[in-house]
Design a protein around this motif. Structure first.
Motif, PDB file in Angstrom:
ATOM      1  N   GLY A  40       9.726  21.413 -22.081  1.00 41.48           N
ATOM      2  CA  GLY A  40       8.292  21.184 -21.910  1.00 41.48           C
ATOM      3  C   GLY A  40       7.933  21.009 -20.445  1.00 41.48           C
ATOM      4  N   LEU A  41       8.799  20.289 -19.749  1.00 38.51           N
ATOM      5  CA  LEU A  41       8.554  20.036 -18.331  1.00 38.51           C
ATOM      6  C   LEU A  41       8.626  21.351 -17.545  1.00 38.51           C
ATOM      7  CD1 LEU A  41       8.162  17.551 -16.450  1.00 38.51           C
ATOM      8  CD2 LEU A  41      10.624  17.653 -16.008  1.00 38.51           C
ATOM      9  N   GLU A  42       9.688  22.090 -17.789  1.00 38.87           N
ATOM     10  CA  GLU A  42       9.865  23.375 -17.082  1.00 38.87           C
ATOM     11  C   GLU A  42       8.725  24.335 -17.398  1.00 38.87           C
ATOM     12  OE1 GLU A  42      14.734  23.543 -17.089  1.00 38.87           O
ATOM     13  OE2 GLU A  42      13.583  25.164 -18.032  1.00 38.87           O
ATOM     14  N   ALA A  43       8.374  24.386 -18.670  1.00 41.62           N
ATOM     15  CA  ALA A  43       7.321  25.319 -19.075  1.00 41.62           C
ATOM     16  C   ALA A  43       6.006  24.965 -18.387  1.00 41.62           C
ATOM     17  CB  ALA A  43       7.151  25.275 -20.591  1.00 41.62           C
ATOM     18  N   SER A  44       5.710  23.667 -18.294  1.00 45.87           N
ATOM     19  CA  SER A  44       4.429  23.265 -17.702  1.00 45.87           C
ATOM     20  C   SER A  44       4.421  23.445 -16.186  1.00 45.87           C
ATOM     21  CB  SER A  44       4.112  21.806 -17.985  1.00 45.87           C
ATOM     22  OG  SER A  44       4.563  21.443 -19.229  1.00 45.87           O
ATOM     23  N   LEU A  45       5.610  23.277 -15.585  1.00 44.68           N
ATOM     24  CA  LEU A  45       5.646  23.347 -14.115  1.00 44.68           C
ATOM     25  C   LEU A  45       5.657  24.773 -13.583  1.00 44.68           C
ATOM     26  CD1 LEU A  45       8.183  20.482 -13.261  1.00 44.68           C
ATOM     27  CD2 LEU A  45       5.708  20.488 -12.917  1.00 44.68           C
ATOM     28  N   GLU A  46       5.978  25.719 -14.421  1.00 45.01           N
ATOM     29  CA  GLU A  46       6.099  27.096 -13.931  1.00 45.01           C
ATOM     30  C   GLU A  46       4.793  27.554 -13.289  1.00 45.01           C
ATOM     31  OE1 GLU A  46       8.606  30.483 -15.982  1.00 45.01           O
ATOM     32  OE2 GLU A  46       6.430  30.832 -15.981  1.00 45.01           O
ATOM     33  N   THR A  47       4.914  28.106 -12.077  1.00 42.12           N
ATOM     34  CA  THR A  47       3.705  28.369 -11.297  1.00 42.12           C
ATOM     35  C   THR A  47       2.775  29.407 -11.939  1.00 42.12           C
ATOM     36  OG1 THR A  47       5.127  29.779  -9.974  1.00 42.12           O
ATOM     37  CG2 THR A  47       4.461  27.681  -8.985  1.00 42.12           C
ATOM     38  N   SER A  48       3.326  30.330 -12.694  1.00 40.90           N
ATOM     39  CA  SER A  48       2.455  31.341 -13.316  1.00 40.90           C
ATOM     40  C   SER A  48       1.510  30.688 -14.343  1.00 40.90           C
ATOM     41  CB  SER A  48       3.299  32.404 -14.015  1.00 40.90           C
ATOM     42  OG  SER A  48       3.832  31.871 -15.211  1.00 40.90           O
ATOM     43  N   GLY A  49       1.892  29.540 -14.837  1.00 39.22           N
ATOM     44  CA  GLY A  49       1.060  28.873 -15.847  1.00 39.22           C
ATOM     45  C   GLY A  49       1.088  29.564 -17.205  1.00 39.22           C
ATOM     46  N   ALA A  50       2.053  30.473 -17.392  1.00 40.61           N
ATOM     47  CA  ALA A  50       2.068  31.281 -18.625  1.00 40.61           C
ATOM     48  C   ALA A  50       2.110  30.422 -19.894  1.00 40.61           C
ATOM     49  CB  ALA A  50       3.248  32.256 -18.609  1.00 40.61           C
ATOM     50  N   ALA A  51       2.872  29.340 -19.844  1.00 38.20           N
ATOM     51  CA  ALA A  51       3.044  28.521 -21.050  1.00 38.20           C
ATOM     52  C   ALA A  51       1.781  27.743 -21.385  1.00 38.20           C
ATOM     53  CB  ALA A  51       4.206  27.552 -20.865  1.00 38.20           C
ATOM     54  N   LEU A  52       0.864  27.666 -20.386  1.00 36.69           N
ATOM     55  CA  LEU A  52      -0.381  26.904 -20.614  1.00 36.69           C
ATOM     56  C   LEU A  52      -1.574  27.839 -20.783  1.00 36.69           C
ATOM     57  CD1 LEU A  52       0.322  24.215 -17.872  1.00 36.69           C
ATOM     58  CD2 LEU A  52       0.706  24.010 -20.323  1.00 36.69           C
ATOM     59  N   GLN A  53      -1.261  29.126 -20.800  1.00 39.13           N
ATOM     60  CA  GLN A  53      -2.302  30.156 -20.853  1.00 39.13           C
ATOM     61  C   GLN A  53      -2.482  30.660 -22.290  1.00 39.13           C
ATOM     62  OE1 GLN A  53      -4.998  31.354 -19.883  1.00 39.13           O
ATOM     63  NE2 GLN A  53      -4.309  31.789 -17.765  1.00 39.13           N
ATOM     64  N   TYR A  54      -3.568  31.388 -22.547  1.00 39.36           N
ATOM     65  CA  TYR A  54      -3.702  32.068 -23.832  1.00 39.36           C
ATOM     66  C   TYR A  54      -2.560  33.069 -24.005  1.00 39.36           C
ATOM     67  CZ  TYR A  54      -8.541  30.501 -24.580  1.00 39.36           C
ATOM     68  OH  TYR A  54      -9.658  29.766 -24.805  1.00 39.36           O
ATOM     69  N   GLY A  55      -2.250  33.364 -25.258  1.00 41.46           N
ATOM     70  CA  GLY A  55      -1.230  34.384 -25.532  1.00 41.46           C
ATOM     71  C   GLY A  55      -1.765  35.388 -26.535  1.00 41.46           C
TER      72      GLY A  55
END
Ligand code: PMP
Length: 376
Positions: A40-55
């Protein structure tokens, strides 16, 4: 949802010291919390923001590839583009009901089955009075809920030979104690079977990630229904699971969950044999529940649940698993998950006391609550 039962369950949940045998919740100690936290931490920190974006409505490709791979290993010809990631298995059921015209006729279910499916079908369609005339069959193969049993080869063949559409809900299938997770029904009838799976029982239900593999011709309709329902399954949850699966030895994780549950269910069976000798059950092949019945006509599930709640335990009454909550045979689904292993014997002892008290009270006075008539 039965309000009386719900209230008793809520009361049991907030009473300290209760040893609850209710609820289909997996064991929290099996959640790989540290790895999920890191993911969860890695996913949220990723600069692309992909994990927090629409899919996409169909879900993340990498996760779909992993799901397809698991089904391929079990003998089904499934490609990643056949998979739709859903918001839990529950949504996979809801989407199927929405797009399958045959559902509108009626749907056949097992005599005892998953209450969430019953709720859905009772709201959206009609349950079949005579399964021979149903348009669709809903089954929980692999590890049944509440039975913990697989379909027998005969039941499987009969089901396939009807030529009907089948919704195969494999929510618990990976939790077979012997690890022999068999060929999915989808493999034998890919044009008629809607295959439903989930990470809820093997990983954790809180992320709400499940899947649906449907006959190809329904794919576009399902994706439209998915979009209309909630656009897509949660991106963060999917991303976390993808990351987790890179680090976690999945087969080891499953082996550990299976042996933990097998041991707990064994203890539960031992305690039931000891303290509830007049009660019957079939030894489950997997999962974490035990479905116990009694043919004592004096026993009433709600009555016993009320006594059990007072005595510091709880269970899921059998009627929850039946259409129209028919109180046919007295039954209880007992979950082995929420009671410390060393207290399991005590939980069943409390339950046995509740049964005796309920019997005694019924003999000494007239019933206060009218019994609901069984539906024909
Ligand atoms: N199907 C069955 C047979 C279940 O037991 C459950 C959960 N109790 C579900 C589906 C729903 O699972 P999910 O959390 O993936 O929506």
């Amino acid at each position: 949802v039965n309000t009386a039962i719900d209230n008793l369950h809520r009361l049991a949940a907030r009473t300290t010291g209760t040893l609850s045998l209710a609820g289909g919740l997996p064991m929290a100690s099996l959640f790989p919390r540290r790895l999920l936290g890191l993911a969860g931490l890695e996913a949220s920190l990723e600069t692309s923001g992909a994990a927090l974006q629409y899919g996409w409505p169909e879900g993340n490709e990498e996760l779909r590839r992993w799901i397809a791979g698991e089904l391929q290993r079990r003998g089904a010809a499934v490609a990643h583009d056949d998979v739709i990631v859903t918001t839990g298995a529950q949504q996979a059921l809801a989407l199927t009901v929405e797009v399958l015209p045959e559902v509108k006729r009626s749907i056949a279910v097992e005599p005892e089955t998953y209450p969430g499916a019953l709720d859905l079908f009772q709201r959206k369609t009609a349950l079949a009075n005579d399964p021979r005339y149903a348009g669709v069959s809903y089954v929980v193969p692999g590890v049944g809920n509440p039975s913990g049993l697989d379909l027998t080869p005969f039941e499987r063949d009969s089901l396939l030979s009807t030529g009907r559409f089948i919704i195969a809900d494999e929510a618990y299938a990976e939790l077979r104690f012997d690890g022999r997770v068999g060929r999915p029904l989808f493999a034998d009838a890919p044009t008629r079977v809607f295959h439903v799976g989930t990470f809820s029982k093997t990983l954790c239900p809180g992320l709400r990630i499940g899947w649906l593999v449907a006959p190809t011709r329904f794919r576009q309709a399902l994706l439209s229904a998915k979009r209309a329902a909630d656009l897509q399954a949660p991106t963060l949850g999917q991303d976390m699971i993808e990351r987790l699966l890179q680090r976690l030895d999945w087969s080891e994780h499953l082996a550990h969950a299976r042996s933990t549950y097998a041991r707990r269910v064994e203890r539960l069976m031992h305690a039931v044999r000891r303290h509830l000798p007049g009660f019957a059950f079939r030894e489950p092949e997997g999962g974490y529940n035990l479905f116990v019945t009694s043919d004592d006509p004096e026993l009433d599930e709600l009555d016993v649940l009320e006594q059990a709640t007072k005595l510091g335990t709880s269970f899921d009454p059998g009627r929850l698993f039946r259409r129209d909550e028919a109180p046919l045979v007295f039954a209880m689904r007992l979950s082995s998950c929420n009671v410390p292993e060393e207290s399991m014997d005590e939980a069943i002892r409390r339950l046995a006391r509740a049964v005796s008290m309920s019997r005694r009270e019924r003999r000494s006075g007239p019933r206060s609550r009218p019994t609901r008539a069984a539906t024909p």
